[in-house]
Structures are given as structure tokens and as C-alpha cells.
Write a protein that holds these residues in place. Structure first.
Motif, PDB file in Angstrom:
ATOM      1  N   GLN A 180     -11.948   4.296   1.183  1.00  7.90           N
ATOM      2  CA  GLN A 180     -12.487   3.731  -0.075  1.00  7.90           C
ATOM      3  C   GLN A 180     -13.059   2.371   0.215  1.00  7.90           C
ATOM      4  O   GLN A 180     -12.461   1.388   0.594  1.00  7.90           O
ATOM      5  N   HIS A 200       2.368   1.830  -3.410  1.00  5.74           N
ATOM      6  CA  HIS A 200       1.558   2.338  -4.691  1.00  5.74           C
ATOM      7  C   HIS A 200       0.940   3.709  -4.339  1.00  5.74           C
ATOM      8  O   HIS A 200       0.570   4.400  -5.141  1.00  5.74           O
ATOM      9  N   LEU A 201       0.541   3.837  -2.668  1.00  3.85           N
ATOM     10  CA  LEU A 201      -0.092   5.293  -2.542  1.00  3.85           C
ATOM     11  C   LEU A 201       0.875   6.406  -1.613  1.00  3.85           C
ATOM     12  O   LEU A 201       0.372   7.348  -1.750  1.00  3.85           O
ATOM     13  N   GLY A 202       1.907   5.811  -1.391  1.00  2.00           N
ATOM     14  CA  GLY A 202       2.683   6.667  -0.474  1.00  2.00           C
ATOM     15  C   GLY A 202       2.545   6.460   0.863  1.00  2.00           C
ATOM     16  O   GLY A 202       1.147   6.145   1.231  1.00  2.00           O
ATOM     17  N   TYR A 246      -0.474   8.682   2.461  1.00  2.00           N
ATOM     18  CA  TYR A 246      -1.790   8.395   2.206  1.00  2.00           C
ATOM     19  C   TYR A 246      -2.285   6.989   2.002  1.00  2.00           C
ATOM     20  O   TYR A 246      -3.681   6.787   2.049  1.00  2.00           O
ATOM     21  N   ALA A 247      -1.638   5.953   2.295  1.00  7.69           N
ATOM     22  CA  ALA A 247      -1.949   4.643   2.175  1.00  7.69           C
ATOM     23  C   ALA A 247      -2.877   4.334   3.064  1.00  7.69           C
ATOM     24  O   ALA A 247      -4.059   3.942   2.740  1.00  7.69           O
ATOM     25  N   LEU A 299      -7.385   0.016  -7.803  1.00  9.79           N
ATOM     26  CA  LEU A 299      -6.341   0.827  -8.338  1.00  9.79           C
ATOM     27  C   LEU A 299      -5.887   0.606  -9.894  1.00  9.79           C
ATOM     28  O   LEU A 299      -5.228   1.267 -10.380  1.00  9.79           O
ATOM     29  N   TRP A 343      -6.523   6.144   2.384  1.00 11.47           N
ATOM     30  CA  TRP A 343      -7.199   5.566   1.429  1.00 11.47           C
ATOM     31  C   TRP A 343      -7.783   4.248   2.066  1.00 11.47           C
ATOM     32  O   TRP A 343      -8.927   3.974   1.601  1.00 11.47           O
ATOM     33  N   VAL A 368      -8.017  -4.402  -3.536  1.00  5.11           N
ATOM     34  CA  VAL A 368      -7.240  -2.922  -3.720  1.00  5.11           C
ATOM     35  C   VAL A 368      -6.509  -3.003  -5.294  1.00  5.11           C
ATOM     36  O   VAL A 368      -6.579  -2.014  -5.748  1.00  5.11           O
ATOM     37  N   HIS A 369      -5.957  -4.117  -5.467  1.00  6.57           N
ATOM     38  CA  HIS A 369      -5.322  -4.094  -6.719  1.00  6.57           C
ATOM     39  C   HIS A 369      -6.177  -3.976  -7.770  1.00  6.57           C
ATOM     40  O   HIS A 369      -6.029  -3.284  -8.644  1.00  6.57           O
ATOM     41  N   MET A 400       0.860  -1.128   0.218  1.00  8.54           N
ATOM     42  CA  MET A 400       0.004   0.000   0.097  1.00  8.54           C
ATOM     43  C   MET A 400       0.669   1.104  -0.060  1.00  8.54           C
ATOM     44  O   MET A 400       0.644   2.182  -0.955  1.00  8.54           O
ATOM     45  N   ASP A 401       1.718   1.100   0.724  1.00 10.03           N
ATOM     46  CA  ASP A 401       2.712   2.551   0.877  1.00 10.03           C
ATOM     47  C   ASP A 401       3.554   2.506  -0.298  1.00 10.03           C
ATOM     48  O   ASP A 401       3.674   3.838  -0.712  1.00 10.03           O
TER      49      ASP A 401
END
Length: 78
Positions: A40, A27-29, A32-33, A71, A36, A67-68, A24-25
Motif C-alpha cells: 500500500q 490492527h491488521l493481523g 497481513y500486516a 486506515l 499491507w 498508516v494511522h 501493525m499486527d
């Protein structure tokens, strides 16, 4: 042949919560992970957020797959 078999075994192994959050970190930082994951909702998780699903005991690998898909990440990131 052996590498292909090992890849399949790795594909089916359980995912740890720490690995889920690392992905998660990635792909989203880091900042923000978790936001999100807490906001969501996903149909694949019965309308729950990733965080709610994890807290309800849904395996991290199942949550990651939702999640995959949400996104729209490439198959190589599954």
C-alpha cells in the motif's frame, strides 16, 4: 497535571521499529500486516509503502502516522 504532561512527553518520544510492527499486527493481523506494509503506497510517505519508507530511514513514528491516517484509525490509537 503530571499525568497530562507525561502523556505529552510520551506522545513525542521516538517509536521503535518493534513498536511499529506490534501496532501493525494489532490492527491488521500478524499474517497481513507485512503484506499491507509492502503493497500500500501512501502520499504522506511520498508515494512509498510503509516498508519502503522504513527501509529508507523514515522514522517509525512518521510511518505510523501515515498508516494511522490511511486506515482511518481513532485518535486514541495514534
Amino acid at each position: 497535571m503530571l499525568l497530562r504532561l507525561l502523556g505529552r512527553v510520551a506522545c513525542w518520544r521516538a517509536m521503535r521499529h518493534s513498536e511499529f510492527w506490534e501496532r501493525m499486527d494489532h490492527h491488521l493481523g500478524e499474517g497481513y500486516a507485512r503484506v499491507w506494509a509492502d503493497t500500500q503506497t501512501m502520499a504522506d510517505l511520498d508515494g512509498r509503502t510503509a516498508l519502503e519508507a522504513l527501509e529508507a530511514g523514515v522514522p517509525p513514528k512518521q510511518v505510523w502516522r501515515a498508516v494511522h491516517a490511511r486506515l482511518e484509525l481513532p485518535a486514541s490509537e495514534r
